[in-house]
Scaffold this active site. Structure first.
Site, PDB file in Angstrom:
ATOM      1  N   GLY A  47      35.229  35.056  39.813  1.00 34.58           N
ATOM      2  CA  GLY A  47      36.028  33.966  40.382  1.00 34.58           C
ATOM      3  C   GLY A  47      34.438  33.047  40.330  1.00 34.58           C
ATOM      4  N   ALA A  48      33.420  33.563  41.198  1.00 35.22           N
ATOM      5  CA  ALA A  48      31.615  33.305  41.592  1.00 35.22           C
ATOM      6  C   ALA A  48      31.053  33.905  41.244  1.00 35.22           C
ATOM      7  CB  ALA A  48      32.381  33.358  43.036  1.00 35.22           C
ATOM      8  N   MET A  49      29.668  33.944  41.515  1.00 36.74           N
ATOM      9  CA  MET A  49      28.818  34.733  41.190  1.00 36.74           C
ATOM     10  C   MET A  49      27.717  34.167  42.395  1.00 36.74           C
ATOM     11  SD  MET A  49      27.587  36.811  40.448  1.00 36.74           S
ATOM     12  CE  MET A  49      26.013  37.994  40.887  1.00 36.74           C
ATOM     13  N   GLU A  50      26.697  35.011  42.700  1.00 34.01           N
ATOM     14  CA  GLU A  50      26.179  34.434  44.267  1.00 34.01           C
ATOM     15  C   GLU A  50      24.469  34.117  44.038  1.00 34.01           C
ATOM     16  OE1 GLU A  50      25.376  39.309  43.994  1.00 34.01           O
ATOM     17  OE2 GLU A  50      28.153  37.522  43.556  1.00 34.01           O
ATOM     18  N   ASN A  51      24.600  33.811  43.003  1.00 32.04           N
ATOM     19  CA  ASN A  51      22.624  32.976  42.737  1.00 32.04           C
ATOM     20  C   ASN A  51      22.543  32.532  44.012  1.00 32.04           C
ATOM     21  OD1 ASN A  51      23.383  34.429  39.342  1.00 32.04           O
ATOM     22  ND2 ASN A  51      24.578  31.966  39.930  1.00 32.04           N
ATOM     23  N   HIS A  72      32.347  33.959  51.246  1.00 31.58           N
ATOM     24  CA  HIS A  72      32.118  35.080  50.292  1.00 31.58           C
ATOM     25  C   HIS A  72      30.897  35.337  50.136  1.00 31.58           C
ATOM     26  CE1 HIS A  72      33.336  38.389  47.439  1.00 31.58           C
ATOM     27  NE2 HIS A  72      32.263  38.611  47.215  1.00 31.58           N
ATOM     28  N   GLU A  73      30.620  33.719  48.752  1.00 34.19           N
ATOM     29  CA  GLU A  73      28.929  33.906  48.202  1.00 34.19           C
ATOM     30  C   GLU A  73      28.098  33.425  49.318  1.00 34.19           C
ATOM     31  OE1 GLU A  73      29.177  35.093  44.875  1.00 34.19           O
ATOM     32  OE2 GLU A  73      31.497  34.839  45.061  1.00 34.19           O
TER      33      GLU A  73
END
Length: 861
Positions: free
Chosen positions: A275-279, A309-310
């Site tokens: 869904g996404a990534m928290e870089n 969320h991220e």
């Protein structure tokens, strides 16, 4: 490759030996342009030069660095050149005779990815432009640069990138281009898996965020958002920035720790696996969050939830990171909880807890009843285990348990614990005990017993009301009975609400009494409700405070059968729907009865997200849990019901759109004439705009029934010659009811690795059609013959897609169950992660067969 699957023991040993002071990473991605891969037939590669400065606590010791690359040009350790053929085995670089202070330089040729792992290269079919982005979790940064690939060896990173002249490049830190090279500011100490590079001709929009801090200074955060140029006309950056600013305000208010990573860019990228990534400073999202057609508010709410969320990860995960993947929940459970908490507290989506109760927890309930269920704090032996533990337990159950924790210790104590946690462990790594200690400080409660019950055991409890009435029709005793599965017998302490409901003179089903109580043990009497007037419905876990399966007594179930749509509170209604779906999955409620409830009451559902979830559940009930002999009748009923609700819905409303999409998905073959009419304009539903995305949804079902073929789908692709259109076309092509089509789709996915991850996903989705069970039957045997080879030869992401997606779950028979058991018995030494996927699929199949028995009994009962 030998050694590619890093174990926890190896990581612990290396962390005890090494400390990393910093990385300098230089990438040259100019090779991304051009039409062909390398001349020798190998993968297209780019140059990666990495310098790592690190210390060793035992001079003279041996360790290793991680790198997955086609070739290594040069390796230098402390000024001494090493022979790459001797020290590099394809995934590790052996480092012998380490000094107290070390410098490692690795010059490698790394491969661009087509699977969404490492540095992914995407060519836009619309305009031929090339786009790059990285995705590393849990351990794919080693596909891009040499490193020590584990979360507890944090370090500052400095990146520089050589890219084509017309491109822009982004990374975690602020960057600028000088002398043809993009150079980026050094990061704070972070883990390898959250470093990031995004490069290409992206459409980029900017904004800024400012906030006055308590010390009188002003925090300024540059904001950016980007997508492919082809999606720019649909890119609603203003709404993305609105939610971003609302989230930053919310987390600053509650965390009392300023956002620590400088800028805040958000990239919506193609062919993304997650869904996404928290870089930190450079969050990446799947580009499907850029909506090409009309969607409901549930989609906007879902996107906002992911953004938040991220953002929560910037603190839970990036600032403070778990030592190893056992404690993955320390970031994912918190981010999942905080995403909804912030959505409700900061944005326009005030009913996000309803979506959480109905949609998110359904994922958790399923995961917690699989044979692979595990405690929230899991036993993660290696990286393959870690990859599979990004699941409903770690995310949604963990978030549900945190919601229970907030009820247990109080919101103020919970948030104060978070604030101390950040300040105490900033830029460090933690384990379970580190969090529990601060919560004990702030709440004054013993967290040990709570953690043992909720974090260190698996399985979901059931809570059922028992109501005794006196002679005057009042409650003489109301008790809550707690049960657990035999496989996971733990009974837990629950802080719950118990609500009593009845119908008023106007017919509305409303709550008239409620008590909040601590349930502990097999039976708990709710003394506060003694003497209340007799309820028509008792809802345990009212307000959704805990994680449990809610059951009903006979009176309550009869009330729901008659008047579920008259329940006025949307959260209570969502909880009842969720409970009824769990009963269907547990073979306690016939599938045909659940479908009947949806057809009678779903149109009264005010919450669009709940309505869309009910549509998905009804479709699943017919596919997996309805008796085979009733499926044709069930399909006819769903077609009729969806058609009537489509025409009855308010013109132009999101409810109308939801019913249109449901109709497109479930219509039987006779009903497909309306699909054709909507597609060519000969049929019109007042207010329904048949945009490009809805056209593809109509074509998907028409292709499944053979109404449209290759010619029509090619024409539609010409109309929508985009990356999204190509994915839709590939899915529709694989959905056609032909032996030759199925053979071709199978070969494209199983026998070849030419397709990208997104097209593998689309092909599998088209291949597997419930209306084509007979056509798919021959592939059951083929599946068991190939999966071990596929798992060994393909990347873990593609392996997961194939093993999950092609399992013969539509061949619902004892013979398929037996064939699965034969494979499991013959492959006890197969990769544990592969066996887990097959075990999970087997459990779904067995559950479906039990549901079909229950449904069949309803026809004779």
């Amino acid at each position: 490759m030998p050694g590619e699957n890093l174990s926890r023991d190896e990581a612990r040993e290396r962390a005890a030996l090494l400390s990393v002071d910093g990385y300098d990473v230089s990438l040259d991605v100019r090779s991304a342009l051009g039409d062909h891969d390398s001349e020798d037939g190998g993968p297209r590669t780019f140059r990666s030069v990495t310098t790592i400065r690190f210390r060793c606590s035992e001079p003279g010791a041996t360790s290793f660095a991680d790198l997955i690359a086609p070739s290594v040009t040069a390796v230098s350790l402390n000024g001494k050149d090493l022979d790459p053929s001797e020290v590099f085995d394809g995934s590790r670089i052996v480092l012998e005779d380490l000094a107290a202070d070390n410098e490692l330089v690795v010059d490698a040729r790394c491969a661009y990815s087509r699977t969404g792992e490492g540095l992914h290269r995407f060519v836009d079919p619309e305009d031929g432009e090339v786009y790059l982005y990285t995705q590393y979790e849990p351990a794919d940064s080693r596909r891009v640069f040499a490193n020590f690939e584990q979360p507890d060896l944090k370090a500052p990173f400095r990146f520089e990138v050589r890219a084509p002249e017309a491109w822009t490049v982004w990374s975690n830190g602020t960057g600028e281009r000088t002398d043809g090279i993009w150079r980026f500011a050094e990061t704070k100490p972070i883990s390898t898996y959250i470093t990031c590079v995004v490069a290409g001709p992206y459409h980029y929009v900017t904004d800024s965020y400012e906030r006055a801090l308590g010390d009188g200074s002003t925090l300024r955060i540059p904001l950016g958002a980007m997508c492919r140029k082809g999606l720019a006309p649909y890119f609603d950056a203003d709404d993305i920035f609105l939610v971003t600013k609302q989230g930053l305000d919310f987390f600053h208010d509650h965390f009392d720790y300023p956002y620590p990573f400088g800028k805040y860019d958000q990239a919506f990228v193609p062919e993304y696996n997650l869904g996404a990534m928290e870089n930190p400073g450079m969050v990446t999202f799947r580009e499907e969050f850029v909506f090409r057609g009309k969607v409901t508010q549930a989609s906007y709410e879902g996107r906002a939830n992911v953004i938040l969320h991220e953002m929560a990860h910037m603190w839970f995960g990036d600032l403070v990171t778990m030592v190893w993947w056992d404690d993955l929940w320390l970031k994912e459970s918190f981010a999942d909880f905080m995403g909804t908490f912030a959505n409700v507290g900061a944005t326009r989506f005030k009913n996000a807890w309803i979506t959480f109760a109905n949609r998110r927890k359904a994922w958790a309930y399923r995961a917690d009843q699989l044979p692979s269920t595990h405690p929230i704090t899991a036993d993660i032996r290696d990286l393959q285990d870690a990859k599979l533990n990004f699941d409903g337990i770690t995310y949604a159950k963990g978030a549900s348990v945190l919601k229970q924790l907030v009820a247990y210790v109080g919101q103020d104590a919970f948030l104060e614990g978070a604030r101390r946690y950040f300040k105490r462990h900033a830029y460090g790594n933690t384990q379970l005990g580190d969090l529990l200690s601060v919560l004990e400080e702030t709440s004054g409660r013993d967290m040990g017993a709570w953690a043992r019950s909720w974090l260190q055991t698996a399985g979901v409890n059931s809570l059922t009301p028992q109501v005794l009435l006196d002679g005057e029709g009042r409650v003489s005793e109301l008790a809550v009975v707690q049960e657990a599965a035999e496989s996971h017998p733990e009974l837990r302490p629950h802080r719950i609400g118990v609500g009593l409901y009845r119908r008023g003179a106007d017919g509305a089903l409303e709550r008239y009494a409620r008590a909040e109580v601590d349930v502990d043990g097999p039976r708990t009497v709710v003394t506060e409700l003694a003497g209340a007037e007799a309820p028509e419905l008792v809802l345990v876990n009212d307000d959704d405070l805990t994680f449990c399966k809610t059951r009903f007594d006979a009176t309550s179930l009869a009330t729901l059968r008659a008047a579920l749509g008259d329940m006025t509170d949307p959260l209570a209604r969502a909880l009842c729907w969720s409970a009824l779906w769990n009963m269907t999955r547990d073979a306690l409620l016939p599938a045909r009865e659940f479908i009947d409830l949806v057809l009678r009451f779903a149109h009264q559902e005010s919450d669009i997200g709940v309505l869309q979830m009910l549509h998905a559940w009804a479709d699943s009930a017919l596919t997996h849990y309805a008796a085979p002999e009733w499926r044709e009748e069930g399909s006819r009923l769903l077609t009729q019901g969806a058609t009537s609700r489509l025409y009855a819905a308010e013109p132009g409303s999101e409810h109308q759109l939801a019913w249109a999409r449901f109709f497109a998905r479930v219509t039987d073959e006779p009903g497909s004439a309306l699909l054709s009419g909507l597609l060519d304009g000969s049929a019109v539903v007042d207010g329904l705009a048949v945009d490009q995305e809805l056209r593809w949804a109509l074509l998907d079902t028409l292709a499944t029934y053979g109404v449209v073929g290759e010619k029509e789908l090619a024409a539609e692709l010409a109309r929508d010659d985009t990356a999204s259109g190509k994915r839709h076309q590939v899915r529709c092509l694989a959905a056609r009811p032909s032996e030759a089509v199925k053979a071709q789709a199978w070969a494209q996915v199983v026998e070849s690795d030419a397709l990208s991850n997104a097209l593998v996903e689309a092909t599998i989705a088209g291949f597997v059609q419930p209306s084509q069970r007979e056509l798919l039957a021959p592939y059951a045997e083929k599946y068991f013959a190939v999966i071990e080879r596929v798992w060994a030869e393909r990347s873990i992401q593609i392996g997961m897609d194939v093993v999950r997606g092609l399992f013969p779950g539509l061949q619902q028979s004892q013979a398929t169950l037996d064939a699965t058991d034969v494979w499991l018995a013959a492959h006890e030494d197969a990769a544990p992660a592969l066996r887990r996927l097959v075990l999970e699929a087997r459990d779904d199949l067995a559950r479906g067969l039990r549901g079909q028995e229950c449904d069949a009994a309803a026809s004779t009962g």
